[in-house]
Enzyme design. Structure first.
Site, PDB file in Angstrom:
ATOM      1  N   ASP A 175      11.682  37.797  42.939  1.00 54.31           N
ATOM      2  CA  ASP A 175      11.574  37.475  41.245  1.00 54.31           C
ATOM      3  C   ASP A 175      12.381  36.675  40.144  1.00 54.31           C
ATOM      4  O   ASP A 175      12.484  37.290  39.666  1.00 54.31           O
ATOM      5  CB  ASP A 175      12.198  39.377  41.109  1.00 54.31           C
ATOM      6  CG  ASP A 175      10.958  39.877  42.174  1.00 54.31           C
ATOM      7  OD1 ASP A 175      10.035  39.754  42.061  1.00 54.31           O
ATOM      8  OD2 ASP A 175      11.548  40.552  42.562  1.00 54.31           O
ATOM      9  N   LYS A 227       9.696  32.228  38.767  1.00 53.78           N
ATOM     10  CA  LYS A 227       9.309  31.040  39.254  1.00 53.78           C
ATOM     11  C   LYS A 227       7.849  30.995  38.863  1.00 53.78           C
ATOM     12  O   LYS A 227       7.232  29.877  37.971  1.00 53.78           O
ATOM     13  CB  LYS A 227       8.200  31.630  41.532  1.00 53.78           C
ATOM     14  CG  LYS A 227       9.811  31.231  42.048  1.00 53.78           C
ATOM     15  CD  LYS A 227       9.559  31.836  43.516  1.00 53.78           C
ATOM     16  CE  LYS A 227       8.943  33.419  43.949  1.00 53.78           C
ATOM     17  NZ  LYS A 227       9.322  34.101  43.050  1.00 53.78           N
ATOM     18  N   ALA A 238       3.738  39.680  46.041  1.00 51.00           N
ATOM     19  CA  ALA A 238       3.945  38.141  45.300  1.00 51.00           C
ATOM     20  C   ALA A 238       3.504  39.032  43.945  1.00 51.00           C
ATOM     21  O   ALA A 238       2.443  39.985  43.814  1.00 51.00           O
ATOM     22  CB  ALA A 238       3.597  37.043  45.053  1.00 51.00           C
ATOM     23  N   GLY A 239       4.351  38.405  43.109  1.00 54.96           N
ATOM     24  CA  GLY A 239       3.922  38.841  41.511  1.00 54.96           C
ATOM     25  C   GLY A 239       4.024  38.611  40.774  1.00 54.96           C
ATOM     26  O   GLY A 239       5.880  37.969  39.665  1.00 54.96           O
ATOM     27  N   HIS A 240       3.496  36.969  40.506  1.00 58.14           N
ATOM     28  CA  HIS A 240       4.156  35.964  39.054  1.00 58.14           C
ATOM     29  C   HIS A 240       3.877  36.499  37.961  1.00 58.14           C
ATOM     30  O   HIS A 240       2.825  36.122  37.119  1.00 58.14           O
ATOM     31  CB  HIS A 240       4.062  34.542  40.070  1.00 58.14           C
ATOM     32  CG  HIS A 240       4.619  34.488  41.053  1.00 58.14           C
ATOM     33  ND1 HIS A 240       4.099  33.396  42.050  1.00 58.14           N
ATOM     34  CD2 HIS A 240       5.223  34.845  41.631  1.00 58.14           C
ATOM     35  CE1 HIS A 240       5.012  33.127  43.034  1.00 58.14           C
ATOM     36  NE2 HIS A 240       5.580  34.527  43.159  1.00 58.14           N
ATOM     37  N   THR A 269       6.130  46.010  50.319  1.00 60.70           N
ATOM     38  CA  THR A 269       5.466  46.113  49.366  1.00 60.70           C
ATOM     39  C   THR A 269       4.575  47.594  49.767  1.00 60.70           C
ATOM     40  O   THR A 269       2.974  47.271  48.860  1.00 60.70           O
ATOM     41  CB  THR A 269       4.855  44.843  48.612  1.00 60.70           C
ATOM     42  OG1 THR A 269       4.626  44.111  49.647  1.00 60.70           O
ATOM     43  CG2 THR A 269       6.257  43.939  48.453  1.00 60.70           C
ATOM     44  N   GLN A 280       8.024  35.328  46.822  1.00 59.85           N
ATOM     45  CA  GLN A 280       8.984  35.808  47.030  1.00 59.85           C
ATOM     46  C   GLN A 280      10.348  34.704  46.853  1.00 59.85           C
ATOM     47  O   GLN A 280      10.464  33.875  45.967  1.00 59.85           O
ATOM     48  CB  GLN A 280       9.324  36.217  48.892  1.00 59.85           C
ATOM     49  CG  GLN A 280       8.149  37.216  49.110  1.00 59.85           C
ATOM     50  CD  GLN A 280       6.891  36.826  49.241  1.00 59.85           C
ATOM     51  OE1 GLN A 280       6.758  36.318  49.952  1.00 59.85           O
ATOM     52  NE2 GLN A 280       5.987  37.281  48.045  1.00 59.85           N
ATOM     53  N   THR A 309      10.823  39.073  54.505  1.00 64.19           N
ATOM     54  CA  THR A 309       9.460  39.654  54.303  1.00 64.19           C
ATOM     55  C   THR A 309       8.596  38.387  55.849  1.00 64.19           C
ATOM     56  O   THR A 309       9.638  38.066  56.642  1.00 64.19           O
ATOM     57  CB  THR A 309       8.766  38.479  53.213  1.00 64.19           C
ATOM     58  OG1 THR A 309       7.430  39.165  53.301  1.00 64.19           O
ATOM     59  CG2 THR A 309       8.566  37.210  53.282  1.00 64.19           C
ATOM     60  N   ALA A 347       7.205  43.653  39.094  1.00 65.41           N
ATOM     61  CA  ALA A 347       5.767  43.172  38.841  1.00 65.41           C
ATOM     62  C   ALA A 347       4.563  43.873  39.957  1.00 65.41           C
ATOM     63  O   ALA A 347       3.808  43.976  39.170  1.00 65.41           O
ATOM     64  CB  ALA A 347       5.669  42.103  38.442  1.00 65.41           C
ATOM     65  N   THR A 348       4.881  43.976  41.369  1.00 67.42           N
ATOM     66  CA  THR A 348       3.540  44.277  41.641  1.00 67.42           C
ATOM     67  C   THR A 348       4.027  45.505  42.578  1.00 67.42           C
ATOM     68  O   THR A 348       2.725  47.012  42.225  1.00 67.42           O
ATOM     69  CB  THR A 348       3.924  43.603  43.256  1.00 67.42           C
ATOM     70  OG1 THR A 348       3.505  42.455  43.146  1.00 67.42           O
ATOM     71  CG2 THR A 348       2.467  44.329  44.270  1.00 67.42           C
ATOM     72  N   GLY A 400       6.226  47.713  40.977  1.00 68.13           N
ATOM     73  CA  GLY A 400       7.060  48.732  39.037  1.00 68.13           C
ATOM     74  C   GLY A 400       7.973  49.698  39.851  1.00 68.13           C
ATOM     75  O   GLY A 400       8.791  49.991  39.190  1.00 68.13           O
ATOM     76  N   ARG A 460      14.499  47.560  40.501  1.00 64.02           N
ATOM     77  CA  ARG A 460      14.630  46.631  41.189  1.00 64.02           C
ATOM     78  C   ARG A 460      16.208  46.759  41.513  1.00 64.02           C
ATOM     79  O   ARG A 460      17.269  47.432  39.881  1.00 64.02           O
ATOM     80  CB  ARG A 460      14.225  44.958  40.665  1.00 64.02           C
ATOM     81  CG  ARG A 460      13.953  44.612  40.447  1.00 64.02           C
ATOM     82  CD  ARG A 460      13.375  43.273  40.399  1.00 64.02           C
ATOM     83  NE  ARG A 460      11.659  42.631  40.225  1.00 64.02           N
ATOM     84  CZ  ARG A 460      11.476  42.442  39.110  1.00 64.02           C
ATOM     85  NH1 ARG A 460      11.464  41.884  38.049  1.00 64.02           N
ATOM     86  NH2 ARG A 460      10.012  41.502  39.282  1.00 64.02           N
ATOM     87  N   ASP A 489      19.299  34.574  29.440  1.00 66.51           N
ATOM     88  CA  ASP A 489      19.707  35.545  28.205  1.00 66.51           C
ATOM     89  C   ASP A 489      19.863  37.248  28.389  1.00 66.51           C
ATOM     90  O   ASP A 489      20.590  37.981  27.689  1.00 66.51           O
ATOM     91  CB  ASP A 489      18.341  35.336  27.138  1.00 66.51           C
ATOM     92  CG  ASP A 489      16.932  36.045  28.545  1.00 66.51           C
ATOM     93  OD1 ASP A 489      17.218  35.870  28.999  1.00 66.51           O
ATOM     94  OD2 ASP A 489      16.282  37.282  28.138  1.00 66.51           O
TER      95      ASP A 489
HETATM   96  P1  IMP Z   1       6.470  42.487  52.503  1.00 66.38           P
HETATM   97  O1  IMP Z   1       6.793  41.397  52.232  1.00 66.38           O
HETATM   98  O2  IMP Z   1       5.641  42.816  51.616  1.00 66.38           O
HETATM   99  O3  IMP Z   1       6.511  43.151  54.200  1.00 66.38           O
HETATM  100  O4  IMP Z   1       8.027  43.039  52.064  1.00 66.38           O
HETATM  101  C1  IMP Z   1       9.333  43.191  52.691  1.00 66.38           C
HETATM  102  C2  IMP Z   1      10.501  42.804  51.921  1.00 66.38           C
HETATM  103  O5  IMP Z   1      10.419  42.100  51.202  1.00 66.38           O
HETATM  104  C3  IMP Z   1      11.080  44.185  51.008  1.00 66.38           C
HETATM  105  O6  IMP Z   1      11.793  44.236  50.594  1.00 66.38           O
HETATM  106  C4  IMP Z   1      10.001  43.709  49.509  1.00 66.38           C
HETATM  107  O7  IMP Z   1      10.598  44.100  48.771  1.00 66.38           O
HETATM  108  C5  IMP Z   1      10.106  42.227  49.778  1.00 66.38           C
HETATM  109  N1  IMP Z   1       9.449  41.222  48.615  1.00 66.38           N
HETATM  110  C6  IMP Z   1       8.047  41.088  49.651  1.00 66.38           C
HETATM  111  N2  IMP Z   1       7.306  40.706  48.568  1.00 66.38           N
HETATM  112  C7  IMP Z   1       8.322  40.020  47.286  1.00 66.38           C
HETATM  113  C8  IMP Z   1       8.339  39.581  45.913  1.00 66.38           C
HETATM  114  O8  IMP Z   1       7.249  39.226  45.622  1.00 66.38           O
HETATM  115  N3  IMP Z   1       9.439  39.704  45.137  1.00 66.38           N
HETATM  116  C9  IMP Z   1      10.580  40.401  46.095  1.00 66.38           C
HETATM  117  N4  IMP Z   1      11.026  40.817  46.802  1.00 66.38           N
HETATM  118  C10 IMP Z   1       9.158  40.834  47.666  1.00 66.38           C
END
Ligand code: IMP
Length: 421
Positions: A14, A17, A40-42, A130, A223, A238, A298-299, A301, A304, A332
């Site tokens: 987050d 990217k 991921a949520g870009h 997630t 990530q 992850t 972003a994925t 909700g 954080r 900012d």
């Molecule tokens: P998973 O990859 O969904 O199994 O999640 C494993 C860990 O990585 C968890 O703590 C998630 O919240 C974190 N995580 C996975 N993808 C993202 C991302 O794109 N941004 C931030 N945290 C992530």
């Protein structure tokens, strides 16, 4: 022969990217995702519109750029179809600009059930996944019984699918987890029809041919480094390599082809999900960062967790990735604070350490330095930024011994300042 640049996150994901890739994309011929998947949520913002991408590379809004989903990615066809539908208003010719690796692994509906069941079985030790099926899909890849995008056109695909699904159902049964998957299964097969209509190939050849032809390739990470399966705060990570090494394996690029490594970090830290976070703030300062930074996943909700910038962690990430340039995002959000803190070391049992620990525990305390804050007013370029913000930037550059070449001061493409290095 040209080289490949890599852009990746240096914290717990987050970092921004999506915006950074979208900003850089016009300089590249190819943007390629190399790991992760729908976890991921870009987020990209331009022309007053906001768009979140999960599996599709962030160069997609530039029609002339080829966007590759590499072999290291895990793809959920149902999410893929939704992403394609959501891109419809942009009138992009995606069939010509998006290429999928035949070796990318498929996320089955039962992978998502397994993710949920395994998280529940962990109780208080849960990762905070997630729940997009990431871990179980990578497990099947490494266990050598996963299904790949290229398999979907083979005659025996359905029987192989059923065999893998049955294995999953028997694990779910042993875990005492029951949830129907038939509706998702129908959606899965419908979505596969859409996937098959896209270009599917051995993208490692495509990318290496582009490099040989002098084209510019940007590898887009997902990530962040501190969520890397080898080097992150294991087991709260992850299931893929989020580092530069992951770009080589996840796209089929030789290490000697890597040139610039752009390391993206926020001017503070956030983390979503469980796991250690030494600079986490549990007070109104953390609440303020969450509110002003809109720090909600972003994925998923989910809110954080927020804290100050962590220099030992940033140094660790720069070392692992061979970062050549830093991009500082969301500066900012710190505007208007009297003081801003930076963690310079961790203290454990009265001793200071600069090393990212094997296991963080409550014994670790951040050793913070307070620096004077700033208020952001209208700006045109780096020179016109508040002097205290420039001091903050230069302080970080000195501590991490890496130049900061881009400063992001808001979500829109336009809210970006470049610093000559
Ligand atoms: P998973 O990859 O969904 O199994 O999640 C494993 C860990 O990585 C968890 O703590 C998630 O919240 C974190 N995580 C996975 N993808 C993202 C991302 O794109 N941004 C931030 N945290 C992530």
């Amino acid at each position: 022969m040209s080289k490949v640049d890599v852009l990746l996150g240096l914290q717990w994901g987050d970092e921004g990217k999506g915006k950074a890739v979208d900003f850089l994309a016009p300089k590249y011929d190819v943007v390629a995702r190399f790991q992760g998947g729908p976890n991921a949520g870009h987020t990209l913002e331009f022309d007053g519109k906001k768009h979140v991408l999960h599996q599709i590379p962030s160069g997609i809004f530039h029609q002339e750029i080829k966007n590759v989903i590499g072999n290291g990615v895990v793809i959920d066809p149902i999410v893929f179809k939704k992403e394609i539908d959501e891109l419809a208003p942009y009138n992009l010719d995606l069939k010509s600009s998006l290429i999928l690796s035949n070796k990318a692994q498929l996320i089955l509906p039962t992978h998502k059930l397994l993710d949920k069941a395994l998280e529940i079985s962990k109780g208080n030790e849960k990762i905070g996944s997630t729940l997009r099926g990431i871990g179980p899909t990578y497990q099947d890849k490494i266990g050598r019984h996963g299904l790949r995008i290229g398999d979907t056109i083979e005659a025996d695909f359905e029987s192989r699918y059923n065999r893998l699904k049955d294995q999953h159902l028997s694990i779910l049964d042993r875990l005492g987890f029951e949830e129907e998957h038939e509706a998702a299964e129908r959606e899965f097969f419908d979505s596969l029809d859409l996937i098959r209509s896209f270009q599917i190939s051995s993208t490692e050849y495509f990318i290496n041919d582009c490099i040989s032809a002098g084209k510019k390739v940007l590898a887009e990470g997902a990530q962040g480094t501190l969520l890397d399966v080898d080097f992150g705060s294991y087991p709260f990570v992850t299931s893929s390599n989020t580092t530069t090494a992951g770009a080589c394996a996840g796209l089929g690029i030789a290490p000697k082809r890597i040139d610039q490594v752009f390391g993206i970090f926020k001017a503070y830290c956030t983390r979503v999900g469980s796991g250690p976070f030494p600079t986490e703030l549990f007070n109104e300062e953390g609440e303020r960062l969450r509110k002003l930074g809109n720090e909600f996943g972003a994925t998923t909700g989910r809110p954080r967790r927020c804290g100050w910038l962590d220099i030992p962690a940033l140094n660790y990430s720069c070392m692992l990735n061979g970062v050549t340039q830093l991009f500082m995002m969301k500066a900012d959000v710190l505007s208007g604070l009297d003081t801003v803190k930076i963690c310079n070391a961790y203290s454990s049992n009265g001793k200071h350490t600069l090393e990212f620990p094997f296991i963080y525990s409550e014994n670790y305390e951040p050793v913070n330095e307070a620096v004077e804050g700033w208020t952001l007013n209208a700006y045109d370029d780096y020179a016109s930024l508040p002097s205290k913000l420039k001091e903050f930037i230069e302080t970080i550059e000195n501590k991490v011994e890496t130049p900061i070449s881009l400063i992001s001061l808001g979500p829109d493409r336009k809210e970006t300042v470049l610093k000559k290095i």
